[in-house]
Structures are given as structure tokens and as C-alpha cells.
Design a protein around this motif. Sequence first.
Motif, PDB file in Angstrom:
ATOM      1  N   TYR A  82       0.835  -1.202   0.000  1.00  0.00           N
ATOM      2  CA  TYR A  82       0.000   0.000   0.000  1.00  0.00           C
ATOM      3  C   TYR A  82       0.869   1.252   0.000  1.00  0.00           C
ATOM      4  O   TYR A  82       1.767   1.389   0.834  1.00  0.00           O
ATOM      5  N   SER A  83       0.619   2.161  -0.949  1.00  0.00           N
ATOM      6  CA  SER A  83       1.263   3.470  -1.000  1.00  0.00           C
ATOM      7  C   SER A  83       2.794   3.311  -0.970  1.00  0.00           C
ATOM      8  O   SER A  83       3.362   2.704  -1.871  1.00  0.00           O
ATOM      9  N   LEU A  84       3.492   3.815   0.061  1.00  0.00           N
ATOM     10  CA  LEU A  84       4.942   3.628   0.133  1.00  0.00           C
ATOM     11  C   LEU A  84       5.300   2.150   0.131  1.00  0.00           C
ATOM     12  O   LEU A  84       6.278   1.738  -0.512  1.00  0.00           O
ATOM     13  N   GLY A  85       4.514   1.323   0.823  1.00  0.00           N
ATOM     14  CA  GLY A  85       4.772  -0.114   0.806  1.00  0.00           C
ATOM     15  C   GLY A  85       4.677  -0.697  -0.582  1.00  0.00           C
ATOM     16  O   GLY A  85       5.408  -1.629  -0.933  1.00  0.00           O
ATOM     17  N   GLY A  86       3.800  -0.148  -1.404  1.00  0.00           N
ATOM     18  CA  GLY A  86       3.702  -0.591  -2.790  1.00  0.00           C
ATOM     19  C   GLY A  86       4.908  -0.174  -3.610  1.00  0.00           C
ATOM     20  O   GLY A  86       5.357  -0.928  -4.484  1.00  0.00           O
ATOM     21  N   GLU A 110      -1.656  -1.155  -4.022  1.00  0.00           N
ATOM     22  CA  GLU A 110      -2.809  -0.330  -3.645  1.00  0.00           C
ATOM     23  C   GLU A 110      -2.349   1.122  -3.556  1.00  0.00           C
ATOM     24  O   GLU A 110      -1.473   1.463  -2.755  1.00  0.00           O
ATOM     25  N   SER A 111      -2.930   1.969  -4.410  1.00  0.00           N
ATOM     26  CA  SER A 111      -2.666   3.416  -4.356  1.00  0.00           C
ATOM     27  C   SER A 111      -1.165   3.715  -4.332  1.00  0.00           C
ATOM     28  O   SER A 111      -0.681   4.483  -3.497  1.00  0.00           O
ATOM     29  N   SER A 112      -0.426   3.101  -5.247  1.00  0.00           N
ATOM     30  CA  SER A 112       1.032   3.243  -5.293  1.00  0.00           C
ATOM     31  C   SER A 112       1.467   3.860  -6.616  1.00  0.00           C
ATOM     32  O   SER A 112       0.881   3.578  -7.659  1.00  0.00           O
ATOM     33  N   HIS A 113       2.516   4.653  -6.558  1.00  0.00           N
ATOM     34  CA  HIS A 113       3.029   5.349  -7.739  1.00  0.00           C
ATOM     35  C   HIS A 113       4.167   4.554  -8.378  1.00  0.00           C
ATOM     36  O   HIS A 113       5.065   4.106  -7.671  1.00  0.00           O
ATOM     37  N   ARG A 122      10.754  15.021 -10.418  1.00  0.00           N
ATOM     38  CA  ARG A 122      11.518  14.355  -9.359  1.00  0.00           C
ATOM     39  C   ARG A 122      12.158  15.373  -8.419  1.00  0.00           C
ATOM     40  O   ARG A 122      12.147  15.195  -7.199  1.00  0.00           O
ATOM     41  N   GLN A 123      12.725  16.445  -8.974  1.00  0.00           N
ATOM     42  CA  GLN A 123      13.346  17.464  -8.131  1.00  0.00           C
ATOM     43  C   GLN A 123      12.320  18.161  -7.251  1.00  0.00           C
ATOM     44  O   GLN A 123      12.574  18.444  -6.075  1.00  0.00           O
ATOM     45  N   GLU A 124      11.139  18.433  -7.790  1.00  0.00           N
ATOM     46  CA  GLU A 124      10.079  19.061  -7.004  1.00  0.00           C
ATOM     47  C   GLU A 124       9.664  18.171  -5.837  1.00  0.00           C
ATOM     48  O   GLU A 124       9.449  18.649  -4.719  1.00  0.00           O
ATOM     49  N   ARG A 125       9.580  16.873  -6.107  1.00  0.00           N
ATOM     50  CA  ARG A 125       9.161  15.957  -5.045  1.00  0.00           C
ATOM     51  C   ARG A 125      10.243  15.819  -3.975  1.00  0.00           C
ATOM     52  O   ARG A 125       9.938  15.761  -2.774  1.00  0.00           O
ATOM     53  N   ALA A 183      14.702   9.230   2.371  1.00  0.00           N
ATOM     54  CA  ALA A 183      15.415   8.157   1.672  1.00  0.00           C
ATOM     55  C   ALA A 183      14.542   7.483   0.623  1.00  0.00           C
ATOM     56  O   ALA A 183      15.038   7.032  -0.417  1.00  0.00           O
ATOM     57  N   CYS A 184      13.236   7.418   0.892  1.00  0.00           N
ATOM     58  CA  CYS A 184      12.298   6.747  -0.015  1.00  0.00           C
ATOM     59  C   CYS A 184      11.430   7.740  -0.779  1.00  0.00           C
ATOM     60  O   CYS A 184      10.335   7.396  -1.243  1.00  0.00           O
ATOM     61  N   SER A 185      11.915   8.953  -0.928  1.00  0.00           N
ATOM     62  CA  SER A 185      11.158   9.966  -1.664  1.00  0.00           C
ATOM     63  C   SER A 185      10.790   9.460  -3.055  1.00  0.00           C
ATOM     64  O   SER A 185      11.588   8.805  -3.730  1.00  0.00           O
ATOM     65  N   LEU A 186       9.584   9.789  -3.483  1.00  0.00           N
ATOM     66  CA  LEU A 186       9.173   9.449  -4.849  1.00  0.00           C
ATOM     67  C   LEU A 186      10.117  10.065  -5.868  1.00  0.00           C
ATOM     68  O   LEU A 186      10.329   9.518  -6.956  1.00  0.00           O
TER      69      LEU A 186
END
Length: 271
Positions: A82-86, A110-113, A122-125, A183-186
Motif C-alpha cells: 500500500y502506498s509507500l509499501g507498494g 494499492e494506491s502506489s506510484h 523528481r526534483q520538485e518531489r 530516503a524513499c522519496s518518490l
Amino acid sequence: MSKPLLVLLHGFLGDRHDWQPLLHLLEPHFHCLCPELPGHGLNVDQPLPTPGLEAAAARILAQLDSITPHGAQPGRFHLYGYSLGGRIALHLAKQLALSAPERLLSLTLESSHPGLASASERQERIASDAVWAERLRHEPMTDFLDAWYRQPPFAELSEQARSALIEKRAGQNPAALANCLQACSLGLQQDLSALPGQLPCPVHYLYGERDSKFAALAQAWRAQAEQQPGTNKLHLHPIVAAGHNCHLARPEAVAEVLIQQLQQIHLQKGL
């Protein structure tokens, strides 16, 4: 016959207890493992390097290899994130595709990018996540959580539901969460939108019909997958009357999709 192993990865700010509404529905059919992500729950002493998604996936896989429930089919498992987990699940699936593709029976997100396509996005995120991480380090946890759960993906939350989540999450370690968030930024994630076509197992995607952002993302990702080489495609499952967190809003509907789709795999493979 032994039950198949189902691994469930929670989202950012979550922990293993987030899966409780689902477990009593799933456990008659699966052995369920709910490892906690680095920086969460009991794993607050596991700081990640930056970028950290590959390292997070490797740690989850190492944890799975060290703990296999009695009676589960060894080595092989279904993976749900789910989300980050996805997003971590995507990286774990990529690692297995290169080293042991037969181990992954299915991937469900589930609801993952899948990852941002442009350098500017990427820089904005990365910049946005750095701001949130600083807020985590310096603001009271309840203030941070109130602001976090007022973002657009959580717009469907009532004030009562938001307050319940804030109370539930307030005991987490802010420094450990800040490390995981950056560390896990999109913005640091690989673009893994082509991965479904590269996997030898079915790939399913669940999204809430009330989550307009991820509903649109899911439709666009499936259209992209249909244009890519390979016969494996992205199977979409909209969840009615749900927003970003489908398994919290509609656990019965999510369990129904999982049981139906994953059992079908075992019938087809004769497992």
C-alpha cells in the motif's frame, strides 16, 4: 495442502497493526506476514541510505527469508503493498525478477506510484519531501500528522477519522520517519512503470474510486502497459466508496479481490 504465503507492506506512518481489519478475512486462505518498513514500528533503529528504496526492499526480502510461517510454501509468496509499501514492493519485485523470478507468485499494489517520468517532477518531489521531513524533526508529532492527513489524497477522511489516525500514529519516532521519508522519496524512485510487462507473474492494482489522483494514475498506467512489449499487463480493481486507503475503508472489498485473484493463480498453476 499448505496455504500460500501473502506478504503485506504498510504505507508511510503505518505499522503491522494496520492490516488487522484484513487479517481475519485473509488468514483462512493465506499465511499472512506483515513486516514493518524501516523507520516504522519496531524497526526505528534501521536508518536507510539515500536513495533508500532498493535497500528497504532488500531488508524486507532478508526478513522474509529468515521467517517462513509453519506450513507455508517455502520461498514463494504473493506480495501486496500500500502506498509507500507498494513502491517498495515494486523494487522488491524488480530484484526478484533479476535473481529468482519464480519466487514471486503475484504483485498487488494499492494506491502506489510507479515513479515520476521527468527530472523536474523528481526534483520538485525531493524538495517537497525535504520540507515535510524538517517538519517531522521540529514540530510536535500531532501537528505534523494533522497537516499530513489534510493533503488531497486524504480528503475523504472525516474529522473523526482524521483524529483517530493522529492518535494512532502519534507514538511513532519522528526522526526515524523523517529518514525514511527522504530516503524513499518518490523523487528518488526509479521509474518502474514498465515493470509489469517484465514480470512472469500477474500484477494487480487497487485504487479507491474517490481518490481521483490515483484513479487517473491507474488508468494512465494501464494504457501505457498495454503499449509495452510482453503479455503481462496491469489488472485494475476500483474499490467503490473508498479513497486513498482502500483496505481501511473497505476491507471486505479488498479481501474479496485478493482471495478471488490469488486463488485463481493457484488453480491455474496447480499449486
